[in-house]
Design an enzyme around this catalytic site. Structure first.
Site, PDB file in Angstrom:
ATOM      1  N   GLU A   1       5.650  -8.503   0.856  1.00 63.44           N
ATOM      2  CA  GLU A   1       4.361  -7.387   0.742  1.00 63.44           C
ATOM      3  C   GLU A   1       3.017  -7.676   0.712  1.00 63.44           C
ATOM      4  O   GLU A   1       2.207  -7.098  -0.049  1.00 63.44           O
ATOM      5  CB  GLU A   1       4.615  -6.354  -0.097  1.00 63.44           C
ATOM      6  CG  GLU A   1       6.039  -5.826  -0.090  1.00 63.44           C
ATOM      7  CD  GLU A   1       6.346  -4.515  -1.049  1.00 63.44           C
ATOM      8  OE1 GLU A   1       5.339  -4.249  -1.732  1.00 63.44           O
ATOM      9  OE2 GLU A   1       7.200  -3.710  -0.849  1.00 63.44           O
TER      10      GLU A   1
ATOM     11  N   GLU B   1      14.620  -4.548   0.320  1.00 63.32           N
ATOM     12  CA  GLU B   1      14.725  -3.517  -0.729  1.00 63.32           C
ATOM     13  C   GLU B   1      15.260  -2.263  -0.302  1.00 63.32           C
ATOM     14  O   GLU B   1      14.702  -1.863   0.909  1.00 63.32           O
ATOM     15  CB  GLU B   1      13.538  -3.354  -1.504  1.00 63.32           C
ATOM     16  CG  GLU B   1      12.940  -4.597  -2.304  1.00 63.32           C
ATOM     17  CD  GLU B   1      11.480  -4.371  -3.185  1.00 63.32           C
ATOM     18  OE1 GLU B   1      11.047  -3.190  -2.847  1.00 63.32           O
ATOM     19  OE2 GLU B   1      10.920  -5.199  -3.267  1.00 63.32           O
TER      20      GLU B   1
END
Length: 461
Positions: A166, A267
């Site tokens: 990220e 995720e």
């Protein structure tokens, strides 16, 4: 992101010099445990000649605030591996690793339990700064990354490495950092080759950002073969107890149907409307297996953000409490085993065109930063001892050796002395690769520059 509090902490650190590691000799992987190594072929993962699907959990007891490596403590391993067996998972992802520690016992226990590990090569101290990436891409940082590779490439149940998590988010300026994440991916793959290790797959874990997800994916799979990732992963919280169409997963399959590399979810597990983990049935169905290779549910240990399925009283507590989501997730896995056959995979890989600059993607070149001159010796001599989780950090290291310009594709050689693009107008704030579910932030002053580390889930700004 769910932020609860800001707690200022002042830390004065000494000047940081260039890494000067002791040499390490090239060596073949050490055989540990009983699992065959997983490899990449076409757009899928393979366990020998059998298609491999990632069916796992994200695992970081204590979150990033604890700054602890759960694989360095055999007591923690034994406690949680018994729970992993009850869940029926085959993979865990660990966000924070102590590359100065020994992991033989835990990795062997995991292998004996049939469990692979995906390792994040970064941590809050050694990572790329998304808003000012050029200074943070330095030799001191790469020495830590390569030391993590040294430690885990020897285990056959190391499934893959993440070169970043990220780093690019929904702030358009962060897209400029993608050049540096891809450079790290290139460097890790080259280091694995130069050191004679098994070809452990290296890829990136992207944020759940619709405006640049596809650009990130194409960016990590364009250019020369040595610059491309081995796979692409992204975090996805769009399935909120809904269904395949409502969550938009039908479009995400269609959009990546000709991507050319393995894809999985690093995720997943939206909390809205409760969680019955219908994602598992979708991921294991023929609606998705031609494109996706499974995913990792976020997360195992309950933190303040509320995503965990197991309550751990303290990091080293002898037992855990199974929460409501534990049995639901175990039931979803049991009801949806890996499909037989090849799942409709594509047998060949290919590069994609690099994304062009637009309002959501600011990169206007196909070139990557050249590896810092001071880091080249690491390729030849090895990374040496890792700095662990108590090192001085790398983002603001003085004289740590940064890239001196762009590299020609496929060479890593500097083509000019230009300042790497993206650094001239960088915002003053710094960040570490991050987990989207982080809860609290701690501002930390490092040699006069504001750095933010997160608490709760793995690190995020």
């Amino acid at each position: 992101m769910r932020s609860l509090a800001l707690v200022p902490v002042l830390a004065m650190l000494p000047s940081l010099g260039t890494a000067t590691p002791s040499p390490t000799a090239p060596q073949p992987p050490t055989k540990r445990g009983t699992l065959p190594a997983v490899s990449v072929s076409g757009n899928a993962f393979w366990q020998n000649d059998k298609r491999f699907y990632i069916r796992g959990v994200d695992y970081q007891p204590g979150g990033s605030s604890a700054m602890a490596d759960p694989l360095a403590d055999a007591t923690i391993c034994s406690r949680d591996i018994s729970q992993f067996k009850k869940l029926g998972i085959n993979t865990i992802r660990v966000y924070i690793i102590d590359n100065s520690a020994n992991h033989d016992e835990c990795m062997t226990q995991l292998a004996d339990a049939g469990i692979y590990v995906i390792i994040d090569a970064n941590n809050p101290l050694y990572s790329i700064n998304r808003y000012d990436p050029a200074p943070s891409y330095n030799a001191k940082y790469l020495q830590s990354v390569f030391a993590t590779v040294d430690e885990f490439a020897k285990y056959d149940n190391t499934l893959a490495f993440f070169s970043g998590n990220e780093v690019v988010n929904d702030n358009v300026n962060s897209t400029l950092a993608a050049r540096y994440v891809k450079a790290v991916t290139r460097d890790m793959r080259r280091y694995i080759e130069e050191r004679g290790y098994r070809k452990v797959p290296v890829g990136y874990s992207a944020a759940d950002v619709g405006t640049n997800r596809r650009q990130q994916a194409d960016w990590m799979n364009c250019g020369s073969e040595d610059e491309r990732s081995d796979f692409f992963a992204f975090n996805d919280y769009s399935w909120c107890n809904s269904n395949f169409q409502t969550a938009g997963w039908d479009q995400k399959v269609k959009n990546f149907s000709d991507y050319g590399l393995p894809i999985f979810l690093s995720e997943y597990g939206c909390l809205t409307n409760g969680r019955d983990f219908g994602e598992v049935a979708a991921l294991m169905s023929n609606k998705m297996t031609s494109v996706y290779s499974g995913g990792l549910m976020y997360e195992y240990a309950m933190e303040d953000n509320g995503y965990g399925i197991a309550k751990i009283p303290s990091v080293k507590a002898p037992s855990i409490q199974e929460l409501d989501g534990f049995e639901k997730f175990a039931s979803a896995l049991a009801a949806n085993p890996p499909p037989e056959g090849d799942g409709g995979f594509v047998s060949t890989t290919h590069a994609n065109p690099c994304p062009t600059k637009d309002a959501n993607w600011l990169i206007d070149t196909t070139l990557l930063p050249a590896i810092p001159e001071q880091a080249k010796m690491l390729m030849m001599k090895g990374a040496g001892s890792g700095p662990g989780l108590s090192g001085d950090g790398s983002q603001n290291a003085v004289d740590a050796g940064t890239s001196s310009g762009d590299a020609e594709q496929g060479s890593g050689t500097v083509t000019s002395s230009n300042t790497p693009k993206g650094s001239q107008n960088a915002a003053p704030a710094t960040s570490t690769p991050a987990n989207a579910r982080a809860v609290a932030k701690i501002p930390l002053i490092l040699t006069g520059v504001l750095v933010v580390l997160t608490l709760g889930g793995p690190f995020l700004l």
